[in-house]
Scaffold this active site. Structure first.
Site, PDB file in Angstrom:
ATOM      1  N   GLY A  11      10.545 109.788-113.447  1.00  0.00           N
ATOM      2  CA  GLY A  11      11.433 110.565-112.574  1.00  0.00           C
ATOM      3  C   GLY A  11      12.443 111.356-113.390  1.00  0.00           C
ATOM      4  CB  VAL A  24      14.763 122.137-129.602  1.00  0.00           C
ATOM      5  CG1 VAL A  24      14.378 123.437-130.296  1.00  0.00           C
ATOM      6  CG2 VAL A  24      13.647 121.677-128.656  1.00  0.00           C
ATOM      7  NE  ARG A  72       7.296 107.857-111.557  1.00  0.00           N
ATOM      8  CZ  ARG A  72       8.134 108.387-110.655  1.00  0.00           C
ATOM      9  NH1 ARG A  72       7.683 109.150-109.690  1.00  0.00           N
ATOM     10  NH2 ARG A  72       9.425 108.153-110.731  1.00  0.00           N
ATOM     11  CG  ASP A 103      12.015 100.367-116.601  1.00  0.00           C
ATOM     12  OD1 ASP A 103      11.736 101.386-115.963  1.00  0.00           O
ATOM     13  OD2 ASP A 103      12.112  99.244-116.069  1.00  0.00           O
ATOM     14  CB  THR A 125      16.470 106.699-115.007  1.00  0.00           C
ATOM     15  OG1 THR A 125      16.506 106.216-113.648  1.00  0.00           O
ATOM     16  CG2 THR A 125      17.114 105.629-115.882  1.00  0.00           C
ATOM     17  CG  ASP A 127      16.772 104.602-110.496  1.00  0.00           C
ATOM     18  OD1 ASP A 127      17.206 105.386-109.648  1.00  0.00           O
ATOM     19  OD2 ASP A 127      15.558 104.375-110.670  1.00  0.00           O
ATOM     20  CG  ASP A 129      16.628 101.181-113.709  1.00  0.00           C
ATOM     21  OD1 ASP A 129      16.758 102.140-114.506  1.00  0.00           O
ATOM     22  OD2 ASP A 129      15.618 101.039-112.998  1.00  0.00           O
ATOM     23  NE  ARG A 171      11.949 103.154-109.859  1.00  0.00           N
ATOM     24  CZ  ARG A 171      10.875 103.921-109.761  1.00  0.00           C
ATOM     25  NH1 ARG A 171       9.820 103.470-109.140  1.00  0.00           N
ATOM     26  NH2 ARG A 171      10.844 105.123-110.286  1.00  0.00           N
ATOM     27  CG  HIS A 253      13.520 113.367-104.163  1.00  0.00           C
ATOM     28  ND1 HIS A 253      13.047 112.626-103.103  1.00  0.00           N
ATOM     29  CD2 HIS A 253      12.869 112.919-105.265  1.00  0.00           C
ATOM     30  CE1 HIS A 253      12.114 111.792-103.536  1.00  0.00           C
ATOM     31  NE2 HIS A 253      11.992 111.946-104.839  1.00  0.00           N
TER      32      HIS A 253
HETATM   33  P1  ADP Z   1      10.284 105.716-115.501  1.00  0.00           P
HETATM   34  O1  ADP Z   1      10.136 106.045-116.943  1.00  0.00           O
HETATM   35  O2  ADP Z   1      11.187 106.657-114.785  1.00  0.00           O
HETATM   36  O3  ADP Z   1      10.613 104.251-115.280  1.00  0.00           O
HETATM   37  P2  ADP Z   1       7.549 105.201-114.526  1.00  0.00           P
HETATM   38  O4  ADP Z   1       7.772 103.739-114.352  1.00  0.00           O
HETATM   39  O5  ADP Z   1       6.890 105.932-113.431  1.00  0.00           O
HETATM   40  O6  ADP Z   1       8.888 106.017-114.801  1.00  0.00           O
HETATM   41  O7  ADP Z   1       6.715 105.381-115.869  1.00  0.00           O
HETATM   42  C1  ADP Z   1       6.431 106.679-116.386  1.00  0.00           C
HETATM   43  C2  ADP Z   1       5.105 106.694-117.079  1.00  0.00           C
HETATM   44  O8  ADP Z   1       5.147 105.843-118.249  1.00  0.00           O
HETATM   45  C3  ADP Z   1       3.907 106.162-116.296  1.00  0.00           C
HETATM   46  O9  ADP Z   1       3.392 107.091-115.382  1.00  0.00           O
HETATM   47  C4  ADP Z   1       2.916 105.893-117.416  1.00  0.00           C
HETATM   48  O10 ADP Z   1       2.291 107.075-117.863  1.00  0.00           O
HETATM   49  C5  ADP Z   1       3.832 105.378-118.529  1.00  0.00           C
HETATM   50  N1  ADP Z   1       3.788 103.915-118.516  1.00  0.00           N
HETATM   51  C6  ADP Z   1       4.422 103.066-117.687  1.00  0.00           C
HETATM   52  N2  ADP Z   1       4.092 101.774-117.927  1.00  0.00           N
HETATM   53  C7  ADP Z   1       3.203 101.816-118.961  1.00  0.00           C
HETATM   54  C8  ADP Z   1       2.472 100.832-119.694  1.00  0.00           C
HETATM   55  N3  ADP Z   1       2.583  99.523-119.424  1.00  0.00           N
HETATM   56  N4  ADP Z   1       1.652 101.260-120.679  1.00  0.00           N
HETATM   57  C9  ADP Z   1       1.526 102.567-120.964  1.00  0.00           C
HETATM   58  N5  ADP Z   1       2.171 103.538-120.317  1.00  0.00           N
HETATM   59  C10 ADP Z   1       3.001 103.186-119.335  1.00  0.00           C
HETATM   60  O1  F6P Z   2      13.814 106.369-110.670  1.00  0.00           O
HETATM   61  C1  F6P Z   2      14.452 107.457-110.068  1.00  0.00           C
HETATM   62  C2  F6P Z   2      14.125 107.501-108.595  1.00  0.00           C
HETATM   63  O2  F6P Z   2      14.752 108.644-108.032  1.00  0.00           O
HETATM   64  C3  F6P Z   2      14.482 106.249-107.804  1.00  0.00           C
HETATM   65  O3  F6P Z   2      15.862 106.187-107.498  1.00  0.00           O
HETATM   66  C4  F6P Z   2      13.590 106.392-106.598  1.00  0.00           C
HETATM   67  O4  F6P Z   2      13.287 105.137-106.035  1.00  0.00           O
HETATM   68  C5  F6P Z   2      12.346 107.029-107.162  1.00  0.00           C
HETATM   69  O5  F6P Z   2      12.716 107.633-108.399  1.00  0.00           O
HETATM   70  C6  F6P Z   2      11.714 108.068-106.304  1.00  0.00           C
HETATM   71  O6  F6P Z   2      10.518 108.452-106.904  1.00  0.00           O
HETATM   72  P1  F6P Z   2       9.741 109.791-106.519  1.00  0.00           P
HETATM   73  O7  F6P Z   2      10.478 110.931-107.152  1.00  0.00           O
HETATM   74  O8  F6P Z   2       8.395 109.587-107.099  1.00  0.00           O
HETATM   75  O9  F6P Z   2       9.765 109.907-105.025  1.00  0.00           O
END
Ligand code: ADP
Ligand code: F6P
Length: 323
Positions: A11, A24, A72, A103, A125, A127, A129, A171, A253
């Site tokens: 996100g 950069v 993602r 994370d 992020t 959040d 978190d 989240r 959003h």
């Molecule tokens: P955020 O970084 O905001 O927490 P996501 O949890 O959606 O977002 O993770 C972002 C992307 O990181 C995922 O779509 C995936 O490509 C990659 N990712 C997440 N978990 C794993 C994992 N266990 N191994 C490899 N890639 C991962």
């Molecule tokens: O992690 C950021 C966040 O905006 C959360 O607060 C929320 O739950 C989620 O992403 C929403 O995800 P998406 O943009 O995929 O709807």
């Protein structure tokens, strides 16, 4: 190291652009080339990257979103997907990577590090978190958006003597709702970290009405169970008895967009610079963060092993102030 890459993943949050700019220009200042990778790990797998020069990041410091895009990627969670990504990095002469994200993105970054590819994470992020950093990029801007919304809703709530449930993102984390609730002067805060029954919410609403409050603003974290709509239905069913009529606003959003605040621009810039310096020093598998206004470096393994704890003394403070 002669060439590094930068990507945004997961996100987005306001401040990704000033971070890209810092990465950069710092890299160029250290004599390295920089490849911008489009749409996170998805772009890495598809080999979508282009060389960025100092001019390519001109005029973006105040822009929300990310000029690189973010995504993602399910494929990156698989070994073949990551191997394709690695091949593309090698083919383009990229020797290190800055990953801006949360994370989930760091889980992917750690996998790359374990495959022997140098990578540094930057927490971005709304959040807030991510552990081992007091603030992530975008939190401050999102919080200001929440505040502006609460202020506006308060105007109309007071005019009509209504209660409002304002659903705030995060989240599973109640940080934005809690801080937004305190700074916005909400009458109640509902977060996943603290169990509150529907009966308690109803009693609070009734009490605020009896005490003659012109409105009752309840900041509800999106992760709070049983969810904003269920609370609204419960309260509305008891409307006659409780006094206030109830409305719901889901901020959604809108919290993810907008021009980054001064705090977020500075944080993004400091963390972006620090990430490049880490790669340049030959470090890998770490996240740069901000702890007590100092830039810190923490192994990704440690970051991912821990869940960030919300400081519940803020919740106690909110309870005192909501009278
Ligand atoms: P955020 O970084 O905001 O927490 P996501 O949890 O959606 O977002 O993770 C972002 C992307 O990181 C995922 O779509 C995936 O490509 C990659 N990712 C997440 N978990 C794993 C994992 N266990 N191994 C490899 N890639 C991962
Ligand atoms: O992690 C950021 C966040 O905006 C959360 O607060 C929320 O739950 C989620 O992403 C929403 O995800 P998406 O943009 O995929 O709807």
């Amino acid at each position: 190291m002669k060439c590094i890459g930068v990507l945004c993943s997961g996100g987005d949050s306001p401040g990704f652009n000033p971070c890209i700019r810092a990465v950069v220009r710092t890299a160029i200042g250290l004599g390295m080339r920089v490849m911008g990778i489009e749409r996170g790990y998805e772009g890495l797998i598809e080999g979508r990257m282009w060389e960025m020069d100092a001019r390519s990041v001109g005029g973006i410091i105040g822009r929300g979103g990310t000029i690189l895009g973010t995504a993602r990627s399910e494929e990156f969670k698989t070994e073949p997907g990551r191997k394709r990504a690695l091949r593309n990095l090698n083919r383009n002469g990229v020797e290190g990577l800055v990953v801006i994200g949360g994370d989930g993105s760091f889980r992917g970054a750690l996998k790359l590090h374990e495959m022997g590819f140098p990578v540094v994470g930057v927490p971005g992020t709304i959040d807030n978190d991510t552990p081992f950093t007091d603030m992530s990029i975008g939190v401050d801007t999102a919080l200001n958006t929440v505040l502006e919304s609460i202020d506006r809703i308060k105007d109309t709530a007071s005019s009509h003597r209504r209660a409002f449930l304002i659903e705030i993102m995060g989240r599973d984390c109640g940080y934005l709702a809690l801080m937004g609730g305190i700074a916005g002067g909400a009458e109640m805060v509902l977060i996943p970290e603290v169990e509150t029954s529907l009966e308690e919410v109803a009693a609070h609403l009734e009490d605020a009405y009896i005490r003659g409050k012109a409105h009752c603003i309840i900041a509800v974290a999106e992760g709070y169970k049983p969810g904003t709509q269920a609370i609204a239905e419960y309260l509305q069913a008891r409307r006659e008895e409780l006094g206030f009529e109830v409305r719901v606003t889901v901020l959604g959003h809108v919290q993810r967009g907008g021009s980054p605040t001064a705090f977020d621009r500075l944080l993004a810039t400091r963390l972006g610079c620090a990430a490049v310096h880490e790669l340049h020093k030959g470090h890998s598998g770490v996240m740069v963060g901000l702890v007590g206004n100092k830039i810190t470096v923490t192994p990704l393994e440690q970051v991912l092993a821990e869940k960030k704890k919300l400081d519940l003394s803020f919740y106690e403070m909110a309870k005192v102030l909501e009278k």
